[in-house]
Structure formats: structure tokens, C-alpha cells
Design an enzyme around this catalytic site. Sequence first.
Site, mmCIF file in Angstrom:
data_model
loop_
_atom_site.group_PDB
_atom_site.id
_atom_site.type_symbol
_atom_site.label_atom_id
_atom_site.label_comp_id
_atom_site.label_asym_id
_atom_site.label_seq_id
_atom_site.Cartn_x
_atom_site.Cartn_y
_atom_site.Cartn_z
ATOM 1 N N LYS A 147 33.186 59.243 36.619
ATOM 2 C CA LYS A 147 33.666 58.074 37.373
ATOM 3 C C LYS A 147 35.188 58.049 37.421
ATOM 4 O O LYS A 147 35.786 57.883 38.483
ATOM 5 C CB LYS A 147 33.101 56.803 36.710
ATOM 6 C CG LYS A 147 33.467 55.518 37.419
ATOM 7 C CD LYS A 147 32.462 54.405 37.152
ATOM 8 C CE LYS A 147 32.616 53.766 35.788
ATOM 9 N NZ LYS A 147 33.827 52.934 35.676
ATOM 10 N N GLY B 197 37.071 47.875 37.904
ATOM 11 C CA GLY B 197 38.408 47.667 37.336
ATOM 12 C C GLY B 197 39.341 48.813 37.661
ATOM 13 O O GLY B 197 40.540 48.614 37.905
ATOM 14 N N GLN C 35 43.777 52.743 32.754
ATOM 15 C CA GLN C 35 43.968 52.075 34.050
ATOM 16 C C GLN C 35 45.390 51.552 34.157
ATOM 17 O O GLN C 35 46.040 51.679 35.201
ATOM 18 C CB GLN C 35 42.956 50.933 34.197
ATOM 19 C CG GLN C 35 41.518 51.452 34.278
ATOM 20 C CD GLN C 35 40.488 50.354 34.328
ATOM 21 O OE1 GLN C 35 40.818 49.168 34.279
ATOM 22 N NE2 GLN C 35 39.222 50.726 34.421
ATOM 23 N N ASP D 131 33.935 53.331 26.224
ATOM 24 C CA ASP D 131 32.784 52.994 27.074
ATOM 25 C C ASP D 131 31.450 53.347 26.406
ATOM 26 O O ASP D 131 30.393 52.907 26.859
ATOM 27 C CB ASP D 131 32.883 53.712 28.423
ATOM 28 C CG ASP D 131 34.034 53.179 29.273
ATOM 29 O OD1 ASP D 131 34.496 52.051 29.019
ATOM 30 O OD2 ASP D 131 34.471 53.893 30.194
ATOM 31 N N ARG E 261 31.382 42.758 26.059
ATOM 32 C CA ARG E 261 30.337 43.670 25.579
ATOM 33 C C ARG E 261 29.976 43.417 24.119
ATOM 34 O O ARG E 261 28.889 43.817 23.684
ATOM 35 C CB ARG E 261 30.743 45.140 25.809
ATOM 36 C CG ARG E 261 30.623 45.530 27.265
ATOM 37 C CD ARG E 261 30.865 47.002 27.520
ATOM 38 N NE ARG E 261 30.583 47.296 28.924
ATOM 39 C CZ ARG E 261 31.089 48.325 29.590
ATOM 40 N NH1 ARG E 261 31.889 49.183 28.984
ATOM 41 N NH2 ARG E 261 30.773 48.506 30.852
HETATM 42 C C1 S3P Z 1 38.957 53.886 32.841
HETATM 43 C C2 S3P Z 1 39.613 53.438 31.736
HETATM 44 C C3 S3P Z 1 38.984 52.583 30.727
HETATM 45 C C4 S3P Z 1 37.457 52.629 30.826
HETATM 46 C C5 S3P Z 1 36.984 52.487 32.236
HETATM 47 C C6 S3P Z 1 37.539 53.589 33.101
HETATM 48 C C7 S3P Z 1 39.711 54.708 33.821
HETATM 49 O O1 S3P Z 1 39.404 51.253 30.923
HETATM 50 O O2 S3P Z 1 36.899 51.627 30.016
HETATM 51 O O3 S3P Z 1 35.577 52.544 32.289
HETATM 52 O O4 S3P Z 1 39.084 55.333 34.706
HETATM 53 O O5 S3P Z 1 40.938 54.751 33.729
HETATM 54 P P1 S3P Z 1 40.818 50.688 30.361
HETATM 55 O O6 S3P Z 1 41.910 51.365 31.086
HETATM 56 O O7 S3P Z 1 40.770 49.207 30.647
HETATM 57 O O8 S3P Z 1 40.812 50.997 28.893
#
Ligand code: S3P
Length: 430
Positions: free
Chosen positions: A21, A93, A168, A314, A345
Site C-alpha cells: 500500500k 491517511g 506520512q 500496522d 486501535r
Molecule cells: C504509512 C505510514 C504509517 C502507517 C500507514 C502507512 C505510509 O502511518 O501506519 O498505514 O504509507 O507512509 P504514520 O505515518 O501515521 O505512522
Amino acid sequence: MQVTIDGRIALQGEVLVPGDKSISHRAAIFAALAEGESEIRGFLTGEDCLSTLACLHQLGVAITRDKTTVRIQGVGLTGLREAENVLDCGNSGTTARLLLGVLAGQPFFSVLTGDASLRKRPMARVTEPLIAMGANIMGRAGGTLLPLAIVGGSLQPSHYHTPVASAQLKSAILLAGLYAEGETMVVEPEQSRDHTERMLAAFGADVSVAATAVTLHGQPRLQGRLVQVPGDISSAAFFLVAASIVPASDVLVRNVGINPSRTGILEVLQAMGATLTLYNEREESGEPVADIRVQSAQLTGVELSGALIPRLIDEIPIIVVAALFANGQTIIRDAQELRVKETDRIAAVVEEFAKLGASIIATEDGFVIEGGQQVHGGVVNSRGDHRIAMSLSIAALRATSPVTVEDAHCVAISYPRFWETIKTLQSDDK
Ligand code: S3P
């Protein structure tokens, strides 16, 4: 939609988990900002990544898709155009936060929104540093929640120490840094997943990494390319745990991304005594990949905390499932980020597993789980969170009677064929 799982059947056969993903989102966004065509193979066609494609399309990017192959005509760093409507990030997100970074560099108006879950998730961590770089952002709750309106501008480079290890957040600042003249640096308290750094470099950006600091030179020319997306270790994790805890199971999970910033789950399962064997280790588009065989084993409890947590954030709900059936106690600390995921969660795990007779203690930043528990049948609810739905259904494989998971459609966010895959592994005629 609801799904009922019958447990106590050994899992056997092979699984090809869907594309990663995180890597799929990034491949689509970087391809859009590159010059020329990119082809992305093994793209995750889950709802989250389709939200990213839809937003990029609204921003003027030509995209075609044939199953899991996506072709994107890059518009270059400055070729996006103002969307005619609100950009809907759905449940994702990653879409919202990474696009905020991109839109911070655009001299036009955009509005980002999402579903009820995403509209509750914290955005200030991203908007504050982007505003400091020169973006104009306004929104609900003092600009901390979606919907957010953004007019980008000429940005200053940033040297930013993030308060949380979040890929993120790191990625949003680096994406904005593409538009600033000079050097943008992001320093994290612990390293989060590094797909952005790896892939931006592959698209031609000048990126360097030293410990938990990433430095990017602004205003590069990105070049379109071929990206092969590996299978998602976060999706594989459900079957690694399932085959470990269901007696007489033997499953080969093929084509799993084993980037070290994501492999906390493998280290934890090994520490718990799982029988995992890695085969055919290779590299695809700058990401390490392997096939993983897992055979059932009696697990033992572990303690998890610190720098390991971002490497398996995750996977914590499914690690809780492994812990329920292990010998001894498992303690998980430093995982307060779980409170601001698709659901809280920590609360969701404790309350939904309690409906199956499991006793899990919630702490502010994690869990205490006594192993050796028995789980009975019942009706549970995913709360619209894909990873909660899948974790409950894997626990159901050890339940003494059938478990019904309500609001089960949400697995399509990251693993559209999840229910069929369980059935295939349970069937005799493979
Ligand atoms: C992700 C970063 C993580 C993860 C999310 C995907 C990403 O979140 O939990 O499922 O693709 O950068 P955070 O950046 O909030 O830790």
C-alpha cells in the site's frame, strides 16, 4: 456486509499477497510529478490507493489502469492543475498527508476531505511544518482536521525535527521540499518506513540518508520509470500469524517486501518461536523481496517497545492475536500512535476481542496480554478498520465456534481478496 469464519481447519497452500500500500501510493504520486510515462506493476487496487489515483486524476494527471498495471503520464513538478472539485481521500491517511505536501507547492486552491474516520485523524502534525514552509492552509478545528483548504506558494526549505516517527509526515515535508529551492532535511525520533527516500532517489531526486535524518535537494527533475511493487508485508502478516497459530498449517507467502524498515513483524514472530523460512531473496525496484514459508508452532510471549514499534506499527493488532495463543505474557509499549489510526486501535482491539472471551489489558501506549487464552465464537464489528477486521478473522480461525465479523467490506481498503484467500487456504482441493 458480514462474513462468518469457521475455524479449526489447517491452512495449507500458497498466497500471493496484494501490492504494498505505501509503495503503491508513492509510485503513483511520484510518477505524476515526473516527466514522461511511468508504468507501475503490481499496484495495490485497494480503495486507499484508488483514492490516490482519483485525486491525481482530478489534478490533471492522465492515468490508465489494467488490473494491477497502472500507466501514468507525468506532468512534471509544475504541471498539476487546479481541480474542479473537492479531493476526496476516502479512508486514506497516506493520500491526505502526502497530497498535502504536494499541494503545498502548487500556486492554486485545493480542498482535501475524507470519510468519517479520516476526518477525525490529526492533520496538524503535517499542516504546521507546511505552513512554516510558506503554504496557506485553513480548515476545521483551527486547521487541524479535514476538510482542509490549501493554497500553496513559493516555499522555503525546511530543517524539521518531527515529534513522532511517521512516514506520512516525513513524506509530506519531503514532497513540499521538492518545490523549495535548497536543502530540506527531516529528522525523526526513530526511523519510520523509508519508501519515499528510496523511490524519490530512483525517480532522480538527490536524496541522502544519515541515521534518522533525510536530506533532499529541492527542484529536481524527476524522470518517469518502471516500478515493480512488491507484495505488502502488512497484508502477509495476517497469514504469517494465521499459519503459526492454527495447528498443522503450512503456507508459502510469495513475493513479500522485506524492507528493513517494515520487517519488525518477522523479528517478533521469530522471537516468539515461529517457524519462518525465507526463500528466493531478491531486489525489485530498489526494494528487497522474498518468499516466506510459515509452519505452525507453539509461540511464546515477548516484550516490544522503542525503535521497533514504527517498524511494525500496522501489525500490532495481529501481533496481539499471536500473543493471545502464545505461552506467557506479551507487553507492547510506546505504541500510542495506534490511538490515531483508522480507529483507536487500542480500544478497538480490547473491546472487540472481549466479545470472543479474550482478556486484553489496554495501557495508554499499548497492551498487556496473557497468553494461553481460549477464544469462543460470537459477533464482532470491524469499526470500519480493515486491519481490525482481518485481525478478528484470524483469531476466529482458533475459536471454538464460528465468528461473524460485521462491517467486513473494509478489508477492500488494503486487501480486496482477503476473504477468498482464507477460504482457499482452508480448502482441501488445492
Ligand atoms: C504509512 C505510514 C504509517 C502507517 C500507514 C502507512 C505510509 O502511518 O501506519 O498505514 O504509507 O507512509 P504514520 O505515518 O501515521 O505512522
